[in-house]
Design an enzyme around this catalytic site. Sequence first.
Site, PDB file in Angstrom:
ATOM      1  N   GLY A  92       0.822  -1.215   0.000  1.00 19.54           N
ATOM      2  CA  GLY A  92       0.000   0.000   0.000  1.00 19.54           C
ATOM      3  C   GLY A  92       0.850   1.258   0.000  1.00 19.54           C
ATOM      4  O   GLY A  92       0.953   1.938   1.026  1.00 19.54           O
ATOM      5  N   TYR A  93       1.465   1.539  -1.152  1.00 17.91           N
ATOM      6  CA  TYR A  93       2.243   2.779  -1.289  1.00 17.91           C
ATOM      7  C   TYR A  93       1.424   3.843  -2.037  1.00 17.91           C
ATOM      8  O   TYR A  93       1.136   4.908  -1.511  1.00 17.91           O
ATOM      9  CB  TYR A  93       3.531   2.510  -2.084  1.00 17.91           C
ATOM     10  CG  TYR A  93       4.717   1.960  -1.310  1.00 17.91           C
ATOM     11  CD1 TYR A  93       4.564   1.328  -0.084  1.00 17.91           C
ATOM     12  CD2 TYR A  93       6.004   2.052  -1.835  1.00 17.91           C
ATOM     13  CE1 TYR A  93       5.660   0.820   0.601  1.00 17.91           C
ATOM     14  CE2 TYR A  93       7.108   1.548  -1.157  1.00 17.91           C
ATOM     15  CZ  TYR A  93       6.924   0.933   0.056  1.00 17.91           C
ATOM     16  OH  TYR A  93       8.017   0.436   0.719  1.00 17.91           O
ATOM     17  N   GLU A 112      12.632  -4.451  -4.551  1.00 21.93           N
ATOM     18  CA  GLU A 112      11.557  -4.616  -5.535  1.00 21.93           C
ATOM     19  C   GLU A 112      12.093  -4.449  -6.956  1.00 21.93           C
ATOM     20  O   GLU A 112      11.833  -5.263  -7.831  1.00 21.93           O
ATOM     21  CB  GLU A 112      10.447  -3.587  -5.267  1.00 21.93           C
ATOM     22  CG  GLU A 112       9.348  -3.650  -6.312  1.00 21.93           C
ATOM     23  CD  GLU A 112       8.166  -2.735  -6.017  1.00 21.93           C
ATOM     24  OE1 GLU A 112       8.048  -2.246  -4.888  1.00 21.93           O
ATOM     25  OE2 GLU A 112       7.363  -2.529  -6.942  1.00 21.93           O
TER      26      GLU A 112
HETATM   27  C1  LIG Z   1      -0.155  -2.960 -12.946  1.00 19.32           C
HETATM   28  C2  LIG Z   1       0.228  -2.023 -11.787  1.00 19.32           C
HETATM   29  C3  LIG Z   1       0.464  -2.570 -10.550  1.00 19.32           C
HETATM   30  C4  LIG Z   1       0.756  -1.727  -9.459  1.00 19.32           C
HETATM   31  N1  LIG Z   1       0.886  -2.273  -8.213  1.00 19.32           N
HETATM   32  C5  LIG Z   1       1.066  -1.460  -7.149  1.00 19.32           C
HETATM   33  C6  LIG Z   1       1.069  -1.988  -5.821  1.00 19.32           C
HETATM   34  O1  LIG Z   1       0.906  -3.195  -5.612  1.00 19.32           O
HETATM   35  N2  LIG Z   1       1.222  -1.128  -4.780  1.00 19.32           N
HETATM   36  C7  LIG Z   1       1.405   0.217  -4.980  1.00 19.32           C
HETATM   37  O2  LIG Z   1       1.578   0.937  -3.995  1.00 19.32           O
HETATM   38  N3  LIG Z   1       1.394   0.755  -6.218  1.00 19.32           N
HETATM   39  C8  LIG Z   1       1.222  -0.050  -7.308  1.00 19.32           C
HETATM   40  N4  LIG Z   1       1.170   0.490  -8.576  1.00 19.32           N
HETATM   41  C9  LIG Z   1       1.255   1.948  -8.739  1.00 19.32           C
HETATM   42  C10 LIG Z   1       2.535   2.417  -9.401  1.00 19.32           C
HETATM   43  O3  LIG Z   1       3.634   2.331  -8.513  1.00 19.32           O
HETATM   44  C11 LIG Z   1       2.286   3.853  -9.902  1.00 19.32           C
HETATM   45  O4  LIG Z   1       1.331   3.757 -10.952  1.00 19.32           O
HETATM   46  C12 LIG Z   1       3.546   4.504 -10.419  1.00 19.32           C
HETATM   47  O5  LIG Z   1       4.431   4.800  -9.359  1.00 19.32           O
HETATM   48  C13 LIG Z   1       3.259   5.812 -11.212  1.00 19.32           C
HETATM   49  O6  LIG Z   1       2.447   6.666 -10.466  1.00 19.32           O
HETATM   50  P1  LIG Z   1       1.100   7.291 -11.106  1.00 19.32           P
HETATM   51  O7  LIG Z   1       0.290   6.166 -11.656  1.00 19.32           O
HETATM   52  O8  LIG Z   1       0.479   8.137 -10.068  1.00 19.32           O
HETATM   53  O9  LIG Z   1       1.561   8.155 -12.335  1.00 19.32           O
HETATM   54  P2  LIG Z   1       2.196   9.659 -12.245  1.00 19.32           P
HETATM   55  O10 LIG Z   1       3.143   9.728 -11.114  1.00 19.32           O
HETATM   56  O11 LIG Z   1       1.052  10.622 -12.280  1.00 19.32           O
HETATM   57  O12 LIG Z   1       2.993   9.705 -13.596  1.00 19.32           O
HETATM   58  C14 LIG Z   1       2.389  10.024 -14.873  1.00 19.32           C
HETATM   59  C15 LIG Z   1       3.510  10.197 -15.879  1.00 19.32           C
HETATM   60  O13 LIG Z   1       4.329  11.325 -15.534  1.00 19.32           O
HETATM   61  C16 LIG Z   1       5.696  10.944 -15.450  1.00 19.32           C
HETATM   62  N5  LIG Z   1       6.360  11.666 -14.360  1.00 19.32           N
HETATM   63  C17 LIG Z   1       5.872  11.871 -13.112  1.00 19.32           C
HETATM   64  N6  LIG Z   1       6.763  12.536 -12.359  1.00 19.32           N
HETATM   65  C18 LIG Z   1       7.857  12.752 -13.149  1.00 19.32           C
HETATM   66  C19 LIG Z   1       9.112  13.381 -12.921  1.00 19.32           C
HETATM   67  N7  LIG Z   1       9.451  13.906 -11.741  1.00 19.32           N
HETATM   68  N8  LIG Z   1      10.014  13.404 -13.959  1.00 19.32           N
HETATM   69  C20 LIG Z   1       9.683  12.851 -15.163  1.00 19.32           C
HETATM   70  N9  LIG Z   1       8.505  12.250 -15.417  1.00 19.32           N
HETATM   71  C21 LIG Z   1       7.592  12.197 -14.428  1.00 19.32           C
HETATM   72  C22 LIG Z   1       5.653   9.465 -15.137  1.00 19.32           C
HETATM   73  O14 LIG Z   1       6.839   8.822 -15.538  1.00 19.32           O
HETATM   74  C23 LIG Z   1       4.470   8.999 -15.958  1.00 19.32           C
HETATM   75  O15 LIG Z   1       4.820   8.774 -17.292  1.00 19.32           O
HETATM   76  C24 LIG Z   1       0.876  -0.329  -9.671  1.00 19.32           C
HETATM   77  C25 LIG Z   1       0.672   0.202 -10.939  1.00 19.32           C
HETATM   78  C26 LIG Z   1       0.327  -0.630 -12.005  1.00 19.32           C
HETATM   79  C27 LIG Z   1       0.076  -0.003 -13.365  1.00 19.32           C
END
Ligand SMILES: Cc1cc2nc3c(=O)[nH]c(=O)nc-3n(C[C@H](O)[C@H](O)[C@H](O)COP(=O)(O)OP(=O)(O)OC[C@H]3O[C@@H](n4cnc5c(N)ncnc54)[C@H](O)[C@@H]3O)c2cc1C
Length: 398
Positions: free
Chosen positions: A127-128, A244
Amino acid sequence: MDMRQSAEDEAFRETVQAYFREEYPRDIIAKLANGQTLKKSDMVASEQALSARGWLAPGWPAEYGGPGWTITQRFIFDEELERAGAPNVSPMGLLYVAPVIYTFGTPEQKDRWLGDILSARTFWAQGYSEPEAGSDLASLRTRAVLDGDHYIVDGEKIWTSDAHYADWIFCLVRTEDAPRKQDGITFLCIDMATPGVEVVPIITIDGGHHLNRVVFDNVRVPVENRIGDEGKGWTYARHLLSYERTSYAHVAAKRRQIEDMKRLLADAPWAEGDAGQQDDVRHRLAAVEVQLDALEMTVLRALAPLAAGQAPGDEASIIKIAATETAQAITELFVELAGLHALPKFPDRSGPDWRAGLEAIPAFAAPATAAYFLARAQTIYGGATEIQKNIIARQLGL
Ligand SMILES: Cc1cc2nc3c(=O)[nH]c(=O)nc-3n(C[C@H](O)[C@H](O)[C@H](O)COP(=O)(O)OP(=O)(O)OC[C@H]3O[C@@H](n4cnc5c(N)ncnc54)[C@H](O)[C@@H]3O)c2cc1C
């Protein structure tokens, strides 16, 4: 490090191969080979079989129940598990939270959680992420307020893989609004059966149920479920992420896929005069194989700190990018091969019974397409590629 294998390593490899050939549940390997998805009961059976052999947690120190293997043996084991076509373990308990528990947990926490993880009695979720906190994880807003000997947790986690299977979830929660947002975050382990925890499914583009929202409404969590110090969760969270990101390589599984692709390519029903297309697909397959060789070398280089008993370093980010981009390239090629195989068999749709012809389309085509869609997520989860590039750039002083 020297990765040449000794006679003992070769003997170890044969022992592992014999185990997967003769002892490991055949029905699980058969299901995967048949393109089926595994249920929780299959994962439990797989992990309990490995646990009974003492092989479920190759990376754990021996004092907590690891098998005490060398780093080369661990590498060989992973390779043979994937080569046999067995599933990788569910990582959230075994690979992610366990190193945090045995590194930062109290003796009581180790007793309470590690044994259940090691015997596949409990499954965990991570749950991150939150709706407004993914890449910018430190902006998380799920709040935990101290009330006597409990925290009261309110908020929402999203994209939580396999939360619908999980008995426990480890969460980052905000316990203080500190000037630096990485401060004031606390690492809490929450029993999924606690009143006020709700799991809401999210169906992904491949049609599967892998992800969820997890809502916490007034959830009472005992203080003894906190790992380490209040407000220091960011340190433990980063430690976990390095494990991870190193876990994504799956080199032997990718090798198997490439061998499958070579067979499919050899059998493809090429039409006359499409030599150019054949050359193009072969060229791309060769390029993916080279990419995989480079990934394997990178993984071997990154094993050195693990051999010295340290957590993986920032090279985990290089592996994350290389592994996930290779996985995507492989799934793209599978879809293309599915097209090559399926198109000539696609029925003439002028008659009312045209659907009958669909049965001739090879069985691998539909799972290949689902895998292609799901693999789009690999360069997002565990920290998006752009975020990994930021980490590498910082390391290089750019
Ligand atoms: C199939 C799947 C399984 C997952 N499982 C888990 C889980 O079990 N537990 C959990 O906690 N999370 C989980 N996640 C969440 C995952 O860690 C996040 O989706 C990921 O960290 C991206 O965050 P966001 O979706 O909010 O996208 P955002 O952070 O909104 O990013 C959108 C876009 O902007 C870009 N971006 C954002 N900030 C920057 C920056 N500073 N510089 C350059 N580019 C940037 C990103 O690269 C991306 O392309 C999962 C996601 C998926 C798709």
